[in-house]
Design a protein around this motif. Sequence first.
Motif, PDB file in Angstrom:
ATOM      1  N   ASP A 164       0.825  -1.201   0.000  1.00 31.15           N
ATOM      2  CA  ASP A 164       0.000   0.000   0.000  1.00 31.15           C
ATOM      3  C   ASP A 164       0.872   1.269   0.000  1.00 31.15           C
ATOM      4  O   ASP A 164       0.393   2.361   0.311  1.00 31.15           O
ATOM      5  CB  ASP A 164      -0.972   0.017   1.174  1.00 31.15           C
ATOM      6  N   ASP A 176      -4.281  -0.425  -3.966  1.00 29.52           N
ATOM      7  CA  ASP A 176      -5.599  -0.436  -3.339  1.00 29.52           C
ATOM      8  C   ASP A 176      -6.686  -0.022  -4.324  1.00 29.52           C
ATOM      9  O   ASP A 176      -7.779  -0.611  -4.347  1.00 29.52           O
ATOM     10  CB  ASP A 176      -5.627   0.500  -2.124  1.00 29.52           C
ATOM     11  N   ALA A 180      -9.693  -2.349  -5.539  1.00 28.69           N
ATOM     12  CA  ALA A 180     -11.048  -1.850  -5.323  1.00 28.69           C
ATOM     13  C   ALA A 180     -11.842  -1.849  -6.630  1.00 28.69           C
ATOM     14  O   ALA A 180     -13.067  -2.050  -6.617  1.00 28.69           O
ATOM     15  CB  ALA A 180     -11.011  -0.445  -4.724  1.00 28.69           C
ATOM     16  N   THR A 183     -13.075  -5.455  -6.946  1.00 29.92           N
ATOM     17  CA  THR A 183     -14.164  -5.822  -6.042  1.00 29.92           C
ATOM     18  C   THR A 183     -15.425  -4.997  -6.285  1.00 29.92           C
ATOM     19  O   THR A 183     -16.514  -5.420  -5.918  1.00 29.92           O
ATOM     20  CB  THR A 183     -13.720  -5.687  -4.570  1.00 29.92           C
ATOM     21  N   PHE A 218      -9.834  -7.693   0.632  1.00 28.95           N
ATOM     22  CA  PHE A 218     -10.669  -6.734  -0.071  1.00 28.95           C
ATOM     23  C   PHE A 218     -11.948  -7.452  -0.479  1.00 28.95           C
ATOM     24  O   PHE A 218     -11.904  -8.491  -1.147  1.00 28.95           O
ATOM     25  CB  PHE A 218      -9.961  -6.203  -1.316  1.00 28.95           C
ATOM     26  N   SER A 219     -13.086  -6.903  -0.068  1.00 30.24           N
ATOM     27  CA  SER A 219     -14.369  -7.523  -0.400  1.00 30.24           C
ATOM     28  C   SER A 219     -15.416  -6.427  -0.540  1.00 30.24           C
ATOM     29  O   SER A 219     -15.659  -5.672   0.416  1.00 30.24           O
ATOM     30  CB  SER A 219     -14.779  -8.513   0.690  1.00 30.24           C
ATOM     31  N   LYS A 221     -16.776  -3.096  -0.841  1.00 27.69           N
ATOM     32  CA  LYS A 221     -16.173  -1.800  -0.542  1.00 27.69           C
ATOM     33  C   LYS A 221     -15.321  -1.846   0.722  1.00 27.69           C
ATOM     34  O   LYS A 221     -14.837  -0.808   1.183  1.00 27.69           O
ATOM     35  CB  LYS A 221     -17.272  -0.746  -0.398  1.00 27.69           C
ATOM     36  N   LYS A 223     -12.129  -3.158   3.251  1.00 27.96           N
ATOM     37  CA  LYS A 223     -10.737  -3.585   3.333  1.00 27.96           C
ATOM     38  C   LYS A 223     -10.475  -3.953   4.786  1.00 27.96           C
ATOM     39  O   LYS A 223     -10.520  -3.089   5.669  1.00 27.96           O
ATOM     40  CB  LYS A 223      -9.791  -2.473   2.873  1.00 27.96           C
TER      41      LYS A 223
END
Length: 238
Positions: A164, A176, A180, A183, A218-219, A221, A223
């Motif tokens: 990150d 990230d 995002a 996901t 990550f799932s 929205k 983290k």
Amino acid sequence: MPAHVLMLSSSRVGDEDYLAHAKPMILSHLGDKRDVLFIPYAGVKVSFDEYTAKVQAALPECRVTGLHTFEHPAQAVTEAIQAGKAILTGGGNTFNLLANLYKNSLIAPICLAIESGVPYIGWSAGSNICGATIRTTNDMPVIEPPSFDALALLPCQLNPHYSDYHPPGFNGETRDQRLAEFTTLNPDTPVLAIREGTALELSRGKLTFKGEYGGFVFSGKEKTAIEDGDDLSQFLHR
């Protein structure tokens, strides 16, 4: 027989020697097995012979044979079940790795071997292919495999080498942001992002995160941080 799979994020941490941090985990995961088939297909700028020799030098306790040396690689993987061998898959370019697996008709034999109890260890690209697809790899698509579908040992996605870090002045998308994006478009498919020096172990029907550097899930929205020893078995089911 339950799968026995070790998914390492990387071959190195910092400037350490090749596989130095991973070696204790590798040998522990192998148990008493020391004969291994090595899949070097993620290599692009290194020859498969050179890549295999590099792994052999890093793991002198093992007898490492490159899968590329067999006239019939799929048969060699199938015979590993009865021969008591393990399978190692190295890092490099995930697209090149998957393209070669399809080219040699290896997806089904590798899955069958793992289902039959053959220990599997991968790092970087070799871990990427353990997910449902390779759509969350960091690699450039230098070659187009027939499909992005991978071994699907896990029904979710992996992102080895996760970081990150945001360099000052950098205006491109961060890791990230990229994860995002995935996901957002695939809200029902989690991504397990693992930093260098960490690993996921699937054994006895349980998925465990290993490593002091932590990682994230990550799932949708969300983290969520994961730490050493966390039970991630919920991600074995969709």
